[in-house]
Design an enzyme around this catalytic site. Sequence first.
Site, short mmCIF file in Angstrom:
data_model
loop_
_atom_site.label_atom_id
_atom_site.label_comp_id
_atom_site.label_asym_id
_atom_site.label_seq_id
_atom_site.Cartn_x
_atom_site.Cartn_y
_atom_site.Cartn_z
N SER A 1 -6.73 4.60 -1.56
CA SER A 1 -6.67 3.15 -1.46
C SER A 1 -7.98 2.44 -1.75
O SER A 1 -7.98 1.30 -2.22
CB SER A 1 -6.17 2.74 -0.07
OG SER A 1 -4.84 3.16 0.13
N ASP B 1 -10.04 -2.38 6.41
CA ASP B 1 -9.43 -1.23 5.72
C ASP B 1 -9.58 -1.38 4.21
O ASP B 1 -9.98 -2.43 3.69
CB ASP B 1 -7.96 -1.13 6.12
CG ASP B 1 -7.39 0.26 5.94
OD1 ASP B 1 -8.15 1.19 5.65
OD2 ASP B 1 -6.16 0.42 6.09
N HIS C 1 2.39 8.64 5.06
CA HIS C 1 1.50 9.74 5.46
C HIS C 1 2.09 10.50 6.65
O HIS C 1 1.94 11.72 6.76
CB HIS C 1 0.12 9.20 5.85
CG HIS C 1 -0.80 8.95 4.69
ND1 HIS C 1 -1.21 9.95 3.83
CD2 HIS C 1 -1.40 7.82 4.26
CE1 HIS C 1 -2.03 9.45 2.92
NE2 HIS C 1 -2.15 8.15 3.14
N THR D 1 -7.84 -1.77 1.33
CA THR D 1 -7.32 -2.81 0.44
C THR D 1 -7.95 -4.18 0.71
O THR D 1 -8.48 -4.80 -0.20
CB THR D 1 -5.79 -2.87 0.52
OG1 THR D 1 -5.26 -1.60 0.09
CG2 THR D 1 -5.24 -3.96 -0.38
N ASP E 1 0.84 -1.19 0.00
CA ASP E 1 0.00 0.00 0.00
C ASP E 1 0.88 1.25 0.00
O ASP E 1 1.72 1.43 0.87
CB ASP E 1 -0.91 0.00 1.23
CG ASP E 1 -2.08 0.95 1.08
OD1 ASP E 1 -1.86 2.14 0.76
OD2 ASP E 1 -3.24 0.51 1.24
N ASP F 1 2.19 2.83 3.29
CA ASP F 1 1.36 4.01 3.08
C ASP F 1 1.16 4.80 4.36
O ASP F 1 1.34 6.02 4.39
CB ASP F 1 0.00 3.56 2.53
CG ASP F 1 -1.04 4.66 2.54
OD1 ASP F 1 -1.11 5.40 1.54
OD2 ASP F 1 -1.78 4.78 3.53
N LYS F 2 0.80 4.12 5.44
CA LYS F 2 0.45 4.83 6.67
C LYS F 2 1.64 5.59 7.23
O LYS F 2 1.49 6.70 7.76
CB LYS F 2 -0.11 3.83 7.69
CG LYS F 2 -1.39 3.15 7.19
CD LYS F 2 -1.94 2.17 8.21
CE LYS F 2 -3.07 1.33 7.59
NZ LYS F 2 -4.14 2.13 7.03
N ARG G 1 -15.63 3.93 2.71
CA ARG G 1 -14.68 2.95 3.21
C ARG G 1 -14.61 2.89 4.73
O ARG G 1 -14.16 1.91 5.30
CB ARG G 1 -13.29 3.24 2.65
CG ARG G 1 -12.79 4.64 2.95
CD ARG G 1 -11.40 4.90 2.42
NE ARG G 1 -10.37 4.26 3.23
CZ ARG G 1 -9.07 4.37 3.01
NH1 ARG G 1 -8.63 5.09 1.97
NH2 ARG G 1 -8.19 3.78 3.78
N HIS H 1 -1.00 11.32 -1.27
CA HIS H 1 -0.63 10.39 -2.34
C HIS H 1 -0.22 11.19 -3.56
O HIS H 1 -0.53 12.38 -3.69
CB HIS H 1 -1.82 9.51 -2.73
CG HIS H 1 -2.38 8.70 -1.61
ND1 HIS H 1 -3.60 8.08 -1.68
CD2 HIS H 1 -1.87 8.41 -0.38
CE1 HIS H 1 -3.84 7.44 -0.56
NE2 HIS H 1 -2.80 7.62 0.25
N GLU I 1 -1.61 -7.93 1.92
CA GLU I 1 -1.29 -6.49 1.89
C GLU I 1 -0.28 -6.12 2.98
O GLU I 1 -0.48 -6.42 4.16
CB GLU I 1 -2.54 -5.65 2.11
CG GLU I 1 -2.24 -4.15 2.06
CD GLU I 1 -3.27 -3.28 2.75
OE1 GLU I 1 -3.34 -2.07 2.44
OE2 GLU I 1 -4.01 -3.78 3.63
N ASP J 1 -1.09 0.01 -4.73
CA ASP J 1 -2.38 0.61 -5.07
C ASP J 1 -2.21 2.01 -5.67
O ASP J 1 -2.95 2.40 -6.56
CB ASP J 1 -3.30 0.65 -3.85
CG ASP J 1 -2.64 1.23 -2.61
OD1 ASP J 1 -1.43 1.56 -2.66
OD2 ASP J 1 -3.33 1.36 -1.59
N HIS J 2 -1.22 2.73 -5.17
CA HIS J 2 -0.97 4.09 -5.66
C HIS J 2 0.43 4.50 -5.22
O HIS J 2 1.05 3.85 -4.37
CB HIS J 2 -2.00 5.07 -5.09
CG HIS J 2 -2.09 5.03 -3.58
ND1 HIS J 2 -1.12 5.56 -2.76
CD2 HIS J 2 -3.02 4.48 -2.75
CE1 HIS J 2 -1.45 5.36 -1.49
NE2 HIS J 2 -2.60 4.69 -1.46
#
Length: 644
Positions: free
Chosen positions: A125, A176, A354, A178, A75, A350-351, A189, A434, A345, A392-393
């Site tokens: 996501s 979550d 961020h 994904t 992610d 990702d987290k 989501r 992102h 995943e 995912d991105h």
Amino acid sequence: MFRASKSSNHRPGRTALMAAATGLIAGASILAPLGAYAATDDHGGAARNNGDKTSAIRESIVDGPAKNVILLIGDGMGDSEITVARNYAEGAAGEFAGIDALPLTGQYTTYALNKDGTPNYASESASTASGWSTGTKTSNGALSVDISGKPQSTLLELAKANGLRTGNVSTAEIQDATPGAQIAHISARGCYGPVKTTANCASESLEKGGLGSISEQLLNLRPDVVLGGGSATFTEKAVAGDWAGKTLFEQATARGYQLVDSAAGLDTVTAADQSAPVLGLFTKGNFPTRWVGPAATVGGGNLAPVSCTENPARLNTGLSLASLTDKAIDLLSADSDQGFFLQVEGASIDKQDHAADACGQIGETVDLDEAVQSALAFAKADGNTLVVVTADHAHTSQIVGSTPPGLSVALTTEEGSTMLVSYGTANAGESQQHTGSQVRIAGYGPGAANVLGLTDQTDLFFTSSNALALNTDLRSLSAAATLTLDQPTVAPGAAFTGTGAGLNADWRVAGKISTSGSADPLGTVDVIDGQALITGTAPTTPGQYTVTATGAQTGVSVSAQLTVAAAGTTPTPTATPTPTTTPAAVLPGGSTNGGVGGVAAAVGAVLAATGTQVAPLMGAAALLLAAGGALVWFRRRRHGLTES
């Protein structure tokens, strides 16, 4: 400064296999010098190719079908995140033993859609996970519905409906974005459980007749293996449905789930199937990260470089992403006659991106790499498994040459050099954004050639479903269902049982008993391996009654006649009538194969228009439905995916 070291968390058998398949040296410290980097007299020591690769690439292009598919998602793992982690953990001229080992590599685009259908270039996501899960682009925040809110069938749903075993593993809360995109259809989501769904997704809640929260949809779907975080939501109580007033944990227990919350508990699980699926929830929220270090700050690149350290809060290594991947593969592959679909995943790349936490995101990338090694080791030994690794991105971290005006941190890498990592899309204390860049996708095994070149995220759905030779028309997979009564003729007030079979694409079935003037519900039950048991009590008034079972996912209905004999007479067994089907798809998605589903729909339309029963037409439809079922069976048989 202490440097975190890498270690293997695999069982001895899998470790040896992984070492042979990928060349991993278990327990090697990331302080060990790199041979390639040390050869500075050899054109700088940076060349990666060892001779011509033409033959190796040719041999790696294997046509489908595949028996199994394993998707591994980093992610937020854009090209920059991979490079940051590789530089730090393996060195500039090094490589990851998993992520970098897949022979066929491409790039794919990840844009989402706005509600008006125009492109949204900065996806998140939920929309991206929905893209590869369903093959359909959607708007940011939505899970596996199109931009008009219509549910789209997911790879996990389709795999289950086609007779494969299924798994979903994440280091995040299992609700979550994904993991949630494979198991649920909802507009927001964040509607994890009944509380948030009632407040924020009211029209989709169970009390309003909707599919319910993400967690409730998970329990309905019954994947064979689910491992991750997010136990806090399962302490919430259902507010409607068969388990109103009960917690989701109580509901899961009543429905036959094996609940585990520790590495020791997971070790005791030796089998997982539709009768006893595994739900392992090991944390209230997300997993703690593997490594920790200072967050990026304004001017941080000018400070003394630092090294990452082990997170003292990290879970037992028996709950690492690699060990959970191992366990899921072991459970899903236990039946050699069934294939499986598994999504894994690594969530906190990702987290931590961020949070502008370079050590956090690097450690999670290393964690994912070890999971990829596990998947590749299995695939190379199995010879019939497609493995795909992607993201995912993309995200915000960048390697820069001097301290930028925004946030940055200086790290000491594998080679002892300093690497500056910049975060420039938000201020300190805010969430980094992102980015809309295309991301890497790499594959190994049957069908992996379809990741080459530039594709779109939605193409991964078709690469996976085509590799598994899935019938993507859910309705057709339940269209040949039947309903049989244990006693077609019973005494007034006697108990009876109906067995629905062939309900392959339905997870829940609602029963009712009716006459021409009234109908009484018989409750809703789970479908286990295509079968559903509906029990009831016969009316006290003699006569002819119709018992009907209707699939909650496809709308397919099957019926049988129940005769209630007059009091004082001896019930005479009667032949079970030919069941009728009334297809009315509730969860369309993917491509429609026509054939069985199209014939059933056409017959239903004719009968609805005429208001009569046309026996010859129904007979022809039954033959075509049976033929369609045989074709699906033959297709799976041809690929070696049916039981012997």
